[in-house]
Scaffold this motif. Structure first.
Motif, PDB file in Angstrom:
ATOM      1  N   ASN A 179       0.836  -1.205   0.000  1.00  0.00           N
ATOM      2  CA  ASN A 179       0.000   0.000   0.000  1.00  0.00           C
ATOM      3  C   ASN A 179       0.872   1.257   0.000  1.00  0.00           C
ATOM      4  N   LYS A 180       0.392   2.294  -0.694  1.00  0.00           N
ATOM      5  CA  LYS A 180       1.211   3.507  -0.826  1.00  0.00           C
ATOM      6  C   LYS A 180       0.297   4.717  -0.998  1.00  0.00           C
ATOM      7  N   SER A 181       0.764   5.869  -0.533  1.00  0.00           N
ATOM      8  CA  SER A 181       0.032   7.125  -0.716  1.00  0.00           C
ATOM      9  C   SER A 181       0.486   7.815  -2.000  1.00  0.00           C
ATOM     10  N   ALA A 182      -0.420   8.604  -2.593  1.00  0.00           N
ATOM     11  CA  ALA A 182      -0.083   9.344  -3.815  1.00  0.00           C
ATOM     12  C   ALA A 182      -0.925  10.613  -3.859  1.00  0.00           C
ATOM     13  N   GLY A 183      -0.440  11.585  -4.629  1.00  0.00           N
ATOM     14  CA  GLY A 183      -1.155  12.859  -4.718  1.00  0.00           C
ATOM     15  C   GLY A 183      -1.342  13.348  -6.138  1.00  0.00           C
ATOM     16  N   SER A 184      -0.891  12.549  -7.134  1.00  0.00           N
ATOM     17  CA  SER A 184      -0.997  12.999  -8.520  1.00  0.00           C
ATOM     18  C   SER A 184      -1.094  11.801  -9.453  1.00  0.00           C
ATOM     19  N   PHE A 185      -1.515  12.073 -10.693  1.00  0.00           N
ATOM     20  CA  PHE A 185      -1.587  11.009 -11.681  1.00  0.00           C
ATOM     21  C   PHE A 185      -0.204  10.432 -11.948  1.00  0.00           C
ATOM     22  N   GLN A 186       0.810  11.271 -11.965  1.00  0.00           N
ATOM     23  CA  GLN A 186       2.166  10.794 -12.239  1.00  0.00           C
ATOM     24  C   GLN A 186       2.621   9.768 -11.187  1.00  0.00           C
ATOM     25  N   GLU A 187       2.303  10.027  -9.929  1.00  0.00           N
ATOM     26  CA  GLU A 187       2.683   9.080  -8.878  1.00  0.00           C
ATOM     27  C   GLU A 187       1.889   7.780  -9.004  1.00  0.00           C
ATOM     28  N   ILE A 188       0.620   7.927  -9.362  1.00  0.00           N
ATOM     29  CA  ILE A 188      -0.221   6.740  -9.551  1.00  0.00           C
ATOM     30  C   ILE A 188       0.279   5.928 -10.737  1.00  0.00           C
ATOM     31  N   GLU A 189       0.627   6.577 -11.816  1.00  0.00           N
ATOM     32  CA  GLU A 189       1.124   5.888 -13.011  1.00  0.00           C
ATOM     33  C   GLU A 189       2.434   5.159 -12.718  1.00  0.00           C
ATOM     34  N   ALA A 190       3.302   5.790 -11.937  1.00  0.00           N
ATOM     35  CA  ALA A 190       4.580   5.158 -11.583  1.00  0.00           C
ATOM     36  C   ALA A 190       4.343   3.911 -10.735  1.00  0.00           C
ATOM     37  N   TYR A 191       3.362   3.971  -9.815  1.00  0.00           N
ATOM     38  CA  TYR A 191       3.023   2.818  -8.966  1.00  0.00           C
ATOM     39  C   TYR A 191       2.468   1.681  -9.823  1.00  0.00           C
ATOM     40  N   HIS A 192       1.585   2.037 -10.748  1.00  0.00           N
ATOM     41  CA  HIS A 192       0.989   1.051 -11.646  1.00  0.00           C
ATOM     42  C   HIS A 192       2.078   0.361 -12.470  1.00  0.00           C
ATOM     43  N   LYS A 193       2.997   1.146 -12.996  1.00  0.00           N
ATOM     44  CA  LYS A 193       4.078   0.594 -13.818  1.00  0.00           C
ATOM     45  C   LYS A 193       5.005  -0.286 -12.976  1.00  0.00           C
ATOM     46  N   ARG A 194       5.288   0.143 -11.742  1.00  0.00           N
ATOM     47  CA  ARG A 194       6.196  -0.628 -10.884  1.00  0.00           C
ATOM     48  C   ARG A 194       5.597  -1.980 -10.527  1.00  0.00           C
ATOM     49  N   LEU A 195       4.300  -1.997 -10.131  1.00  0.00           N
ATOM     50  CA  LEU A 195       3.682  -3.268  -9.765  1.00  0.00           C
ATOM     51  C   LEU A 195       3.481  -4.165 -10.985  1.00  0.00           C
ATOM     52  N   ALA A 196       3.184  -3.577 -12.139  1.00  0.00           N
ATOM     53  CA  ALA A 196       3.041  -4.387 -13.349  1.00  0.00           C
ATOM     54  C   ALA A 196       4.360  -5.080 -13.671  1.00  0.00           C
ATOM     55  N   GLY A 197       5.468  -4.386 -13.414  1.00  0.00           N
ATOM     56  CA  GLY A 197       6.775  -4.945 -13.701  1.00  0.00           C
ATOM     57  C   GLY A 197       7.201  -6.040 -12.742  1.00  0.00           C
ATOM     58  N   LYS A 198       6.683  -5.989 -11.506  1.00  0.00           N
ATOM     59  CA  LYS A 198       7.100  -6.984 -10.505  1.00  0.00           C
ATOM     60  C   LYS A 198       6.027  -8.008 -10.202  1.00  0.00           C
ATOM     61  N   ARG A 199       4.896  -7.984 -10.931  1.00  0.00           N
ATOM     62  CA  ARG A 199       3.782  -8.888 -10.611  1.00  0.00           C
ATOM     63  C   ARG A 199       4.191 -10.347 -10.710  1.00  0.00           C
ATOM     64  N   ASP A 200       5.096 -10.675 -11.644  1.00  0.00           N
ATOM     65  CA  ASP A 200       5.517 -12.067 -11.796  1.00  0.00           C
ATOM     66  C   ASP A 200       6.457 -12.512 -10.684  1.00  0.00           C
ATOM     67  N   ASP A 201       7.014 -11.551  -9.938  1.00  0.00           N
ATOM     68  CA  ASP A 201       7.940 -11.889  -8.858  1.00  0.00           C
ATOM     69  C   ASP A 201       7.240 -11.966  -7.499  1.00  0.00           C
ATOM     70  N   LEU A 202       5.986 -11.520  -7.441  1.00  0.00           N
ATOM     71  CA  LEU A 202       5.246 -11.564  -6.182  1.00  0.00           C
ATOM     72  C   LEU A 202       4.775 -12.992  -5.913  1.00  0.00           C
ATOM     73  N   ASP A 203       4.526 -13.302  -4.653  1.00  0.00           N
ATOM     74  CA  ASP A 203       4.082 -14.653  -4.296  1.00  0.00           C
ATOM     75  C   ASP A 203       2.565 -14.764  -4.304  1.00  0.00           C
TER      76      ASP A 203
END
Length: 683
Positions: free
Chosen positions: A274-298
């Motif tokens: 879970n993470k806090s955000a205040g702008s679309f740019q922060e939300i987009e970065a979170y989306h991109k980061r989790l999409a990139g690591k989804r295969d590494d999550l358990d």
């Protein structure tokens, strides 16, 4: 008496305890076990060894068994499974469990952010970002800090009571932690999910037992949570994360961040992502980061959830009929065709053939979620060089069966050793033997996987056509020792069937009537139903037409069977071996003694399709593929699975595959389903 810190496991003999002393020790043990569950499963910071924990748990079990009137549904011993429920009761939720609007398009997410900014009269309203778990949404209710009930989301207004199964999940506290004020009533929302390693292990077990694996972790979690018997869910790798307070008679936090902090303080696990955000740019970065690591999550996630942080702003934004205006799911693009081999397991078929099967990270192939693919046999697996951990390209062979087409090379990536076929059957432990390209379990019906498969095959639509006798019922009949061979099916009573999970009196009676009603069959269908190696529907029909009666087929020698047009020495050997086997002969006699009657094969009528070969591609509306094949063969034609220059007709159904292109290239006549039906009617 305190078992929460440095517990003393030098217990007094149970027989020396009075009821009052036992009650005090039971209370202390429950408190201690719950406390150590919290440290182990929630805080990931155990203070005692597994051996000491086991002693506490077993002592509690021992005392509850010795003093049954001191047992309690809230005891941690209930996590290992309670008495089965007769059905899942419907329960109404305290407040509607809304679903989320989901988007793939980033511009739609921008639009959502702008709508919140406008309502908040701020360019940077606070949001909370959470992973979107691909699990089963549940409502959990606590009263006075004690677990009272849990239910599925259902339609949002009414769900199913799954309390007995939720109690088996170790990460769900049965008693809330004392963290400030615990409200008298609390309803929270969470997601039950299965971790990837556990999902792979569970599917391995199912495949080795001859059962169909779950398509994905979500299906596995949902399936286990809806079992009538909690022992089937107990011990499975299920977890739960919490993310909302639905209702409470206590004070409401001002923000969602505070909600998450309060849930954690009560011992209800929230996601560390879970993470806090205040702008679309922060939300987009979170989306991109989790999409990139989804295969590494358990655990499986299929997107992120964006929530307005301030509770008052949520209230002003309000809800639609089924979804809130203050939250949005931003989905990931689905995985397409390329995926990872998470494990390779061996499945035992009804004829004893051991088939290697790849368990895959679930992937979308042509709109269908695929989590397994056959590797056919050891030679084929070696040829393609498929190993655990490989990245592979998956196709649906013949438009239906998932198959690994090729390995995708990843330079610099260290690979696992080649997979080795087992020396013993994974179902019964018998030493396996090799015949050509195949490995076989020689145990026959004493192998549970083969017996389960044989029962399912016998009950199939193209065999004896026994309604309600599917994979689950067949598995339980074998597991509980009610059926040891096909003849035993006819001795199973209504009470036996009613004892199976998922069966009430009515459904048990329906299955019993279906079994007893399957005591008369045409010879070709019965020969096919017996599951004789190499004897499929076409061969069964040929044998039935040649010999006419069961007695003549069962007493025919190899030369007589081999003389049947199109049948070779292998089929002749398999057929005579089957009928010469003492156990099979005994089973057939018992089946006939139970009232089974095999109708002689009628003489061949007109054969207007003689010499014509048909192939089918795509789905048919009025017939199954097997029924279509039988229609063709009953009129003297031949139905095959692949297009060649010898094919006369390709019958094209819905969503035809590559066969259509092949047929056109070869100049094969292509007809639709109605033209095929007209051809049958004309003949």
């Amino acid at each position: 008496m305190d078992f929460t810190s440095a517990p003393d496991t030098d217990f007094t003999a149970v027989g020396d305890l009075g009821k009052k002393e036992a009650a005090a020790e039971i209370r202390a043990l429950r408190e201690g076990v719950n406390y150590h569950d919290y440290l182990y499963y929630v805080k990931d910071a155990p203070e005692i060894s597994d051996a000491v924990y086991d002693k506490l748990f077993h002592r509690l079990q021992e005392l509850e068994e010795a003093f049954p009137d001191l047992q309690d549904d809230d005891s941690p011993t209930r996590r290992i499974g309670a008495e089965p429920v007769s059905k899942l009761k419907k329960v109404s939720h305290r407040v509607p469990l809304l679903s989320l609007q989901a988007q793939l398009d980033a511009e739609k997410v921008r639009t959502f952010i702008k709508s919140v900014q406008k309502a908040a009269e701020s360019k940077s309203p606070a949001f909370v970002l959470e992973p979107k778990f691909d699990g089963l949404s549940v409502e959990v209710i606590y009263r006075q800090g004690k677990f009272e009930r849990g239910s599925t989301r259902g339609n949002g207004e009414v769900g199913e009571d799954i309390s007995h199964n939720l109690k088996t999940i170790r990460t769900l506290p049965l008693t809330l932690q004392e963290a400030g004020h615990i409200p008298a009533f609390l309803a929270v929302r969470g997601e039950v999910y299965m971790d990837r390693n556990g999902f792979t292990a569970l599917n391995r077990e199912r495949v080795e037992n001859g059962e169909e694996p779950f398509a994905n972790p979500r299906n596995a979690a949902a399936g286990l949570m809806r079992q009538y018997e909690s022992r089937r869910a107990a011990g499975k790798p299920l977890r739960v994360y919490f993310y909302e307070i639905l209702a409470t008679d206590g004070e409401w936090p001002d923000t969602h961040r505070q909600v998450l902090e309060q849930l954690t303080a009560w011992g209800l696990i929230t996601s560390p992502l879970n993470k806090s955000a205040g702008s679309f740019q922060e939300i987009e970065a979170y989306h991109k980061r989790l999409a990139g690591k989804r295969d590494d999550l358990d655990f499986e996630i299929d997107g992120i959830v964006i929530k307005v942080d301030k509770i008052k702003l949520r209230e002003s934004l309000g809800n639609r009929d089924r979804s809130p205006r203050w939250a949005l799911a931003w989905k990931f693009e689905p995985r397409q065709e390329a995926t990872l081999v998470e494990d390779i397991v061996v499945q035992v078929g009804r004829t004893g053939i051991l088939t290697p099967v790849a368990l895959l990270q679930p992937v979308d192939v042509g709109g269908v979620t695929v989590s397994r693919a056959t590797l056919h046999n050891e030679n084929e697996m070696r040829r393609k060089d498929i190993r655990v951990g490989d990245c592979v390209h998956v196709i649906r062979a013949g438009d239906v069966i998932p198959e690994i087409e090729e390995r995708i090379k990843r330079p610099g990536k260290k690979r696992q050793p080649p997979f080795e076929m087992p020396e013993r059957c994974p179902s019964c432990g018998s030493p396996v033997i090799r015949e050509g390209a195949y490995w076989l379990c020689p145990a026959g019906l004493s192998c549970p996987a083969q017996l389960r498969g044989r029962i399912q095959h016998y009950a199939g639509r193209d065999a004896m056509d026994i309604d309600h006798l599917g994979e689950k019922a067949a598995g339980q009949l074998v597991e509980r020792g009610l059926v040891h061979d096909l003849a035993d099916l006819y001795a199973v009573g209504v009470d036996d069937l009613q004892s199976l999970e998922g069966f009430a009196e009515r459904s048990a009676r329906q299955l019993h009537e279906a079994i007893q009603g399957a005591k008369e069959a045409r010879l070709d269908r019965f020969l096919y139903a017996l599951g004789i190696p190499l004897v499929g529907r076409r061969v069964a029909r040929q044998l039935a037409e040649k010999f006419g009666e069961l007695e003549k087929v069962s007493s025919a020698n190899r030369d007589a069977i081999e003389a049947v047009s199109g049948l070779g020495s292998e089929i002749a050997a398999a057929t005579t071996d089957f009928f010469e086997d003492k156990r099979n002969r005994k089973t057939l006699k018992r089946m006939q003694a139970a009232g089974l009657k095999i109708k002689p094969m009628p003489g061949r009528g007109k054969q207007p399709l003689a010499g014509k070969t048909f192939v089918f591609s795509g789905g048919l509306d009025s017939l199954t593929r097997d029924e279509a094949h039988e229609k063709v063969e009953s009129l003297g034609g031949r139905a095959t699975s692949s297009v060649s220059s010898e094919t006369d007709y390709l019958v094209v159904g819905d969503s035809p595959g590559s066969k259509l292109d092949e047929a056109r290239d070869l100049g094969v006549s292509c007809i639709d389903e109605q033209e095929f039906l007209d051809m049958l009617n004309d003949n």
